[in-house]
Design an enzyme around this catalytic site. Sequence first.
Site, PDB file in Angstrom:
ATOM      1  N   LYS A 129       0.814  -1.215   0.000  1.00  0.00           N
ATOM      2  CA  LYS A 129       0.000   0.000   0.000  1.00  0.00           C
ATOM      3  C   LYS A 129       0.852   1.271   0.000  1.00  0.00           C
ATOM      4  CE  LYS A 129      -1.055  -0.717   4.818  1.00  0.00           C
ATOM      5  NZ  LYS A 129      -0.005   0.099   5.459  1.00  0.00           N
TER       6      LYS A 129
ATOM      7  N   ARG B 289      -6.354   2.959  11.805  1.00  0.00           N
ATOM      8  CA  ARG B 289      -5.953   1.586  12.071  1.00  0.00           C
ATOM      9  C   ARG B 289      -6.715   1.009  13.257  1.00  0.00           C
ATOM     10  NH1 ARG B 289      -0.576   1.722   9.908  1.00  0.00           N
ATOM     11  NH2 ARG B 289       0.554  -0.225  10.053  1.00  0.00           N
TER      12      ARG B 289
ATOM     13  N   ARG C 148      12.134  -6.903   2.500  1.00  0.00           N
ATOM     14  CA  ARG C 148      11.906  -5.491   2.189  1.00  0.00           C
ATOM     15  C   ARG C 148      13.075  -4.630   2.680  1.00  0.00           C
ATOM     16  NH1 ARG C 148       6.468  -2.383   3.998  1.00  0.00           N
ATOM     17  NH2 ARG C 148       7.153  -2.782   6.134  1.00  0.00           N
TER      18      ARG C 148
ATOM     19  N   ARG D 272      13.859  -2.037   7.862  1.00  0.00           N
ATOM     20  CA  ARG D 272      13.141  -1.383   8.954  1.00  0.00           C
ATOM     21  C   ARG D 272      13.287  -2.192  10.232  1.00  0.00           C
ATOM     22  NH1 ARG D 272       7.175   0.212   6.993  1.00  0.00           N
ATOM     23  NH2 ARG D 272       6.702  -0.783   8.970  1.00  0.00           N
TER      24      ARG D 272
ATOM     25  N   ARG E  26       2.740  -7.710  14.199  1.00  0.00           N
ATOM     26  CA  ARG E  26       2.049  -6.705  13.390  1.00  0.00           C
ATOM     27  C   ARG E  26       0.840  -7.313  12.688  1.00  0.00           C
ATOM     28  NH1 ARG E  26       6.916  -5.071  10.008  1.00  0.00           N
ATOM     29  NH2 ARG E  26       5.471  -3.934   8.678  1.00  0.00           N
TER      30      ARG E  26
HETATM   31  P1  ADP Z   1       3.115  -1.427   7.871  1.00  0.00           P
HETATM   32  O1  ADP Z   1       1.731  -1.124   7.399  1.00  0.00           O
HETATM   33  O2  ADP Z   1       4.011  -1.885   6.773  1.00  0.00           O
HETATM   34  O3  ADP Z   1       3.144  -2.329   9.072  1.00  0.00           O
HETATM   35  P2  ADP Z   1       3.522   1.373   8.700  1.00  0.00           P
HETATM   36  O4  ADP Z   1       4.716   2.091   8.230  1.00  0.00           O
HETATM   37  O5  ADP Z   1       2.193   1.824   8.209  1.00  0.00           O
HETATM   38  O6  ADP Z   1       3.815  -0.136   8.392  1.00  0.00           O
HETATM   39  O7  ADP Z   1       3.473   1.405  10.314  1.00  0.00           O
HETATM   40  C1  ADP Z   1       4.569   0.972  11.086  1.00  0.00           C
HETATM   41  C2  ADP Z   1       4.232   1.083  12.578  1.00  0.00           C
HETATM   42  O8  ADP Z   1       3.916   2.453  12.905  1.00  0.00           O
HETATM   43  C3  ADP Z   1       2.999   0.292  13.065  1.00  0.00           C
HETATM   44  O9  ADP Z   1       3.320  -1.044  13.361  1.00  0.00           O
HETATM   45  C4  ADP Z   1       2.598   1.108  14.301  1.00  0.00           C
HETATM   46  O10 ADP Z   1       3.432   0.824  15.410  1.00  0.00           O
HETATM   47  C5  ADP Z   1       2.881   2.537  13.891  1.00  0.00           C
HETATM   48  N1  ADP Z   1       1.692   3.169  13.277  1.00  0.00           N
HETATM   49  C6  ADP Z   1       1.587   3.612  11.992  1.00  0.00           C
HETATM   50  N2  ADP Z   1       0.350   4.119  11.771  1.00  0.00           N
HETATM   51  C7  ADP Z   1      -0.337   3.983  12.943  1.00  0.00           C
HETATM   52  C8  ADP Z   1      -1.649   4.294  13.373  1.00  0.00           C
HETATM   53  N3  ADP Z   1      -2.541   4.835  12.533  1.00  0.00           N
HETATM   54  N4  ADP Z   1      -1.995   4.017  14.653  1.00  0.00           N
HETATM   55  C9  ADP Z   1      -1.135   3.480  15.513  1.00  0.00           C
HETATM   56  N5  ADP Z   1       0.120   3.144  15.182  1.00  0.00           N
HETATM   57  C10 ADP Z   1       0.525   3.389  13.916  1.00  0.00           C
END
Ligand code: ADP
Length: 216
Positions: free
Chosen positions: A13, A88, A127, A160, A171
């Site tokens: 995404k 989320r 990744r 990462r 996750r």
């Molecule tokens: P991915 O979707 O690949 O797991 P993201 O870069 O979107 O990775 O998010 C990485 C981390 O950042 C999440 O595991 C969480 O800890 C935090 N995070 C990102 N967006 C949110 C959100 N909307 N609410 C809470 N935590 C978030």
Amino acid sequence: MNMIIMGPPGSGKGTQAARISENYSIPAVSTGDMLREAIANGTALGREAKSYMDKGELVPDKLVIDIVRERLDEPDAAEGFLLDGFPRSAGQAVALGEMLAVQGKKIDLVLNVALPDEEIIRRLSRRRVCPKCNAVYHLDHRPPAEEGVCDSCGSGIVQRNDDNEETIQNRLAVYRQSSEPLIEYYRKMGLLAEVSGTKPIDEVFGDIAALIEERL
Ligand code: ADP
Ligand code: ZN
């Protein structure tokens, strides 16, 4: 158009968000990128967020909601935006609806990029990302032209912190529990459109573009 892109970690995404942003000239607002930037800059927000992110847990709603509200108030989001990684949780979805309503705005389309679990793990463990410009690579499917170097900006690419097997599993569990229910929430609102994330990047983007254009 105001859009949300959802999908499990590794669904691509973020990659699609960048394409959509460029093609339709709307900012991609990624909470993950904003939080990683806060960590890199050593801000108070970054220090608080880091412990959650390293474990694959959600950062508390309040923190994330505040950064999204501030970001959507920026002038470049006035004519449309694409949210990536937000909302989320149910609390975040409700807060988003409220913050938009105050401005007389609403979400027009929610894209859900689906991907099976085995593929998620395979993708995330291979990744690599550019910490400077957020470009995303994959060691097998999308390696940079020069090993270890970002094609776009020349910085060194890295894995990462949360792309290790144990954190990936967490996750995924967090995704199933907190974020997946939002698919139904937006389906009931008649906003959901689904695409398969298993195809090559260009084909997924083609499917997404068709869905967007139906609604323009
Ligand atoms: P991915 O979707 O690949 O797991 P993201 O870069 O979107 O990775 O998010 C990485 C981390 O950042 C999440 O595991 C969480 O800890 C935090 N995070 C990102 N967006 C949110 C959100 N909307 N609410 C809470 N935590 C978030
Ligand atoms: Zn880069």
